[in-house]
Write a protein that holds these residues in place. Structure first.
Motif, short mmCIF file in Angstrom:
data_model
loop_
_atom_site.label_atom_id
_atom_site.label_comp_id
_atom_site.label_asym_id
_atom_site.label_seq_id
_atom_site.Cartn_x
_atom_site.Cartn_y
_atom_site.Cartn_z
N GLY A 1 -4.21 -8.60 -12.10
CA GLY A 1 -2.89 -9.18 -11.97
C GLY A 1 -2.65 -10.24 -13.02
O GLY A 1 -3.52 -10.50 -13.86
N MET A 2 -1.45 -10.83 -12.96
CA MET A 2 -1.03 -11.76 -14.02
C MET A 2 -0.81 -13.18 -13.48
O MET A 2 0.02 -13.91 -14.03
N GLU B 1 -1.75 -3.33 -18.64
CA GLU B 1 -2.96 -3.07 -19.43
C GLU B 1 -2.97 -1.63 -19.95
O GLU B 1 -2.43 -0.73 -19.32
N ALA C 1 -4.57 1.38 -10.70
CA ALA C 1 -4.74 0.91 -12.07
C ALA C 1 -6.17 1.12 -12.56
O ALA C 1 -6.73 0.28 -13.26
N SER D 1 -0.64 -3.10 -5.26
CA SER D 1 0.71 -2.57 -5.50
C SER D 1 0.74 -1.29 -6.32
O SER D 1 1.77 -0.62 -6.36
N ASN D 2 -0.33 -0.97 -6.98
CA ASN D 2 -0.35 0.24 -7.82
C ASN D 2 -1.79 0.60 -8.16
O ASN D 2 -2.68 -0.25 -8.15
N ILE E 1 5.71 -1.19 -7.73
CA ILE E 1 4.91 -2.40 -7.49
C ILE E 1 5.55 -3.25 -6.39
O ILE E 1 4.88 -3.69 -5.44
N ALA F 1 0.60 -9.79 -6.16
CA ALA F 1 0.56 -8.33 -6.26
C ALA F 1 -0.45 -7.98 -7.34
O ALA F 1 -0.52 -8.67 -8.36
N ALA F 2 -1.25 -6.95 -7.12
CA ALA F 2 -2.30 -6.62 -8.09
C ALA F 2 -2.50 -5.11 -8.15
O ALA F 2 -2.33 -4.41 -7.16
#
Ligand code: HPA
Length: 275
Positions: free
Chosen positions: A212-213, A195, A239, A236-237, A253, A115-116
């Motif tokens: 993403g993470m 972030e 940003a 997912s969102n 998300i 997901a990003a």
């Protein structure tokens, strides 16, 4: 966790091999909110991470923590339902372990999903992005430490980290499946805090399309192991970090990742039919 990565892989494999059956064609790592793909497996065999020797047990929301083998759209796969993240406190070497294990199980390619958040304002939540390349801003690398020539070269090439042939095949499969697929660059941060808006504008200016993470640690390990990678982001969102940036919620998300996840499943179904 101490000892060489090669020894850890061998121990994990030895503890598991009698339970997974025939070799697999592909390894798949499922991202946040995308675990539903595991429900599409025929003849599944699930092994909880806690039953694999030396394996880290993931704790992230939306991640089940088991390795499932079976048939996905007719192909034998091993699927990590639940990935490991730096933000949980795992080291980059811990996160890389499953990648070498998937290779040991026979995987000849690796499919990574995540997901990003969309840094690019034209990427809508719920959309799917084909990862063309990445920016590793996590500060971590799974190959830091002693050289392990049994696993791969000291200085693996990353100029084709996301395999060009797999990318082409994914674009064709998406078109055939009627799934809009945008190409972009995945920027990775360590998290777990999201972030700042200034950081998001910085990542966009640096060339990132989505943030993403996860993923980059696994992709570096895959390059090391010689595994071609296909990477897909579930957007997912929003940003972009502009003046209208809304606060992100994990509920939003997960919901948008599930929408994109259905499109990713349709794309993979086509890809596997043609591959
Ligand atoms: N930032 C970082 N990681 C994420 C995001 C985001 O906006 N969305 C999903 N994972």
């Amino acid at each position: 966790m101490t000892g060489s990565q090669a020894a850890r892989v061998a121990a994990a494999h030895a503890s598991l091999r009698d339970r997974v059956g025939a070799p697999v064609e592909a390894g798949i790592i499922l991202g946040t909110g995308l675990g539903g793909l595991a429900d599409r497996l025929a003849e599944p065999t699930a092994v909880p991470y806690g039953e694999i020797a030396g394996f880290p047990v993931s704790t992230a929301p939306g991640h089940a923590g088991r390795l499932v083998t079976g048939r996905l759209f007719g192909r034998r796969v091993a699927l990590m339902q639940g990935r490991l993240h730096l933000y949980e406190g795992w080291s980059a070497r811990d996160i890389a372990l499953p990648v070498y294990l998937l290779a040991r199980l026979g995987a000849a390619r690796l499919i990574v999903t995540n997901a990003a958040g969309a840094l690019d304002p034209d990427l809508a939540p719920g959309a799917v992005m084909l990862i063309e390349d990445h920016l590793n801003f996590t500060g971590a690398n799974p190959l830091t430490g002693p050289d392990e020539p049994d696993l791969g070269p000291r200085f693996p090439d990353l100029s084709r980290a996301y395999d060009p042939a797999l990318r082409e095949a994914a674009l064709r499969a998406a078109e055939a499946a009627g799934v809009p697929l945008r190409r972009g660059i995945y920027a990775a941060v360590a998290g777990p805090s999201l972030e700042t808006s200034a950081e998001r504008r910085f990542l966009r200016a640096a060339g990132g399309s989505a943030v993403g993470m996860s993923t980059v640690i696994e992709v570096i390990a895959a390059a090391h192991a010689g595994l071609p990678v296909l990477g897909l982001s579930a957007i997912s969102n929003a940003a972009a970090g502009g003046p209208d940036q809304a606060p992100d919620s994990i509920e939003e998300i997960l919901a948008n990742a599930a929408t994109a996840g259905a499109a990713i499943a349709a794309l993979l179904q086509r890809l596997f039919a043609g591959a």
